[in-house]
Design an enzyme around this catalytic site. Structure first.
Site, short mmCIF file in Angstrom:
data_model
loop_
_atom_site.label_atom_id
_atom_site.label_comp_id
_atom_site.label_asym_id
_atom_site.label_seq_id
_atom_site.Cartn_x
_atom_site.Cartn_y
_atom_site.Cartn_z
N GLU A 138 -5.36 -5.20 10.52
CA GLU A 138 -4.51 -4.24 10.75
C GLU A 138 -4.60 -3.55 12.16
O GLU A 138 -5.24 -2.38 12.28
CB GLU A 138 -4.45 -3.22 9.47
CG GLU A 138 -4.23 -3.79 8.20
CD GLU A 138 -3.63 -2.79 7.37
OE1 GLU A 138 -2.52 -2.97 6.80
OE2 GLU A 138 -4.13 -1.76 6.91
N GLY A 141 4.99 1.17 4.61
CA GLY A 141 6.59 1.80 4.64
C GLY A 141 7.47 1.10 4.07
O GLY A 141 8.13 1.33 3.07
N GLY A 192 2.43 2.11 10.99
CA GLY A 192 3.43 3.00 10.74
C GLY A 192 4.10 3.45 12.08
O GLY A 192 4.54 4.60 12.07
N ASN A 205 0.84 -1.03 -0.10
CA ASN A 205 0.05 -0.07 0.06
C ASN A 205 0.71 1.35 0.00
O ASN A 205 1.44 1.56 1.10
CB ASN A 205 -0.84 -0.09 1.26
CG ASN A 205 -1.73 1.25 1.44
OD1 ASN A 205 -1.79 2.11 0.53
ND2 ASN A 205 -2.18 1.40 2.65
N HIS A 232 -9.25 0.92 4.89
CA HIS A 232 -8.00 1.10 5.67
C HIS A 232 -8.26 2.09 6.80
O HIS A 232 -9.07 3.10 6.73
CB HIS A 232 -7.09 1.68 4.59
CG HIS A 232 -5.51 1.73 5.17
ND1 HIS A 232 -5.24 2.76 5.97
CD2 HIS A 232 -4.52 0.85 5.16
CE1 HIS A 232 -3.96 2.49 6.54
NE2 HIS A 232 -3.57 1.23 5.91
N SER A 277 3.42 -2.45 10.39
CA SER A 277 4.93 -2.30 10.63
C SER A 277 5.81 -3.70 10.23
O SER A 277 6.44 -4.39 10.91
CB SER A 277 5.22 -2.00 12.10
OG SER A 277 5.05 -0.78 12.25
N LYS A 332 0.17 4.35 -0.25
CA LYS A 332 -0.30 5.40 0.28
C LYS A 332 -0.18 6.85 -0.51
O LYS A 332 0.00 6.51 -1.67
CB LYS A 332 -0.06 5.52 1.78
CG LYS A 332 -0.16 4.38 2.33
CD LYS A 332 0.15 4.54 4.02
CE LYS A 332 -0.06 3.07 4.65
NZ LYS A 332 0.25 3.14 6.03
N GLU A 357 -6.65 4.51 7.80
CA GLU A 357 -6.35 5.84 7.33
C GLU A 357 -7.76 6.58 6.87
O GLU A 357 -8.15 7.74 6.94
CB GLU A 357 -5.06 6.31 6.76
CG GLU A 357 -4.03 5.85 7.35
CD GLU A 357 -2.87 5.44 6.63
OE1 GLU A 357 -2.65 5.43 5.67
OE2 GLU A 357 -1.89 4.91 7.52
P1 PGA Z 1 2.97 0.00 7.69
O1 PGA Z 1 1.74 0.29 7.11
O2 PGA Z 1 3.52 -1.12 7.07
O3 PGA Z 1 3.92 1.43 7.28
O4 PGA Z 1 2.85 -0.06 9.08
C1 PGA Z 1 0.43 -0.81 6.80
C2 PGA Z 1 -0.54 -0.36 6.32
O5 PGA Z 1 -1.04 0.85 6.48
O6 PGA Z 1 -1.25 -0.92 5.56
#
Ligand code: PGA
Length: 249
Positions: free
Chosen positions: A166, A234, A172, A9, A94, A212, A11, A96
């Site tokens: 998640e 990330g 993140g 992803n 998601h 993460s 983003k 976010e």
């Molecule tokens: P992250 O994000 O690997 O940066 O923690 C995961 C996600 O938001 O799908």
């Protein structure tokens, strides 16, 4: 049979030039594997990504879509528009999107319905906040998110559903759920699906973990019985890290 899937992803990262570069690096590094690979660039770069990946097995995925067919929804993108640029999979729910764009279970239910009606595949995300976990409410929160948005679906739709757990506190933050915490929740989710539908559907649905995931922890997490892959933020922005995660299976 459920599939192993690793989805990146991206983003709101990578402009057109960076998208082209990262895709060419992925093509170069990709080894033959049974793991399905997906990437989700931003809307404006989906067409270019689709073109560049046309001859490969890497799928291009959207990070979101609107539930309406078309119309006066300024700034939004429909399922048909995505399909027209070669995108047949969409990430919905998601954290976010839930947190910053107020997407609730009802909106996500409509989005899932629309995507499935358009024969798209849905990666449905859900997960608890830290407070929920600390108050031992995490199973209930996750259960409600899944039930409210997906449990009205007919059995036949589930072949196009991928679940992604998640935990919000792990996204993140560098703080990953332990492999045991991931396994415990994934097994719980699979049991919910079995109870509401049947074990054939629950055994076939892929459940990804996100939050993460890094090359250093992927193998241990993916090694758990009910973890069928990852949704990577990330670490998906770097071709070597992303490939190392894919090769952790
Ligand atoms: P992250 O994000 O690997 O940066 O923690 C995961 C996600 O938001 O799908």
């Amino acid at each position: 049979m459920r599939k192993n899937i690793v989805a990146g992803n991206w983003k709101m990262n990578n402009d057109l030039a960076a998208t082209k570069t990262l895709i060419s690096e992925l093509i170069e590094l990709k080894k033959t594997s049974n793991t399905e690979i997906m990437i989700a660039p931003t809307f404006v770069n989906l067409l270019e990504a689709s073109k560049l990946l046309k001859e490969t097995s890497i799928k291009v995925v959207s990070q979101n879509m609107h539930y309406a067919e078309s119309g006066a929804f300024t700034g939004e993108i429909s399922a048909k528009m995505l399909k027209a640029v070669g995108v047949n999979t969409v990430i919905l729910g998601h954290s976010e999107r839930r947190e910053y764009f107020n997407e609730d279970d009802l909106i996500l239910k409509e989005k899932a319905d629309k995507a499935l009606q358009e024969s798209m595949e849905v990666i449905f995300c859900f997960g608890e906040q830290l407070d929920d976990r600390n108050s031992e409410n995490h199973f209930k929160v996750v259960e409600n998110q899944i039930k409210n948005a997906l449990f009205h679906l007919p059995s036949s739709s589930w072949k196009s559903v991928i679940l992604a757990y998640e935990p919000v506190w792990a996204i993140g933050t560098g703080q990953t759920a332990s492999p045991e915490q991931a396994q415990e929740m994934h097994a719980y989710i699979r049991k919910l699906v079995a109870e509401h539908y049947n074990t054939s559907i629950s055994e076939d649905v892929s459940i990804l973990y996100g939050g993460s995931v890094k090359p250093e922890n992927a193998e241990e997490i993916f090694g758990k019985l009910d973890v069928d892959g990852g949704l990577i933020g990330g670490a998906a922005l770097d071709a070597k890290s992303f490939m190392a995660i894919i090769n952790s299976f």
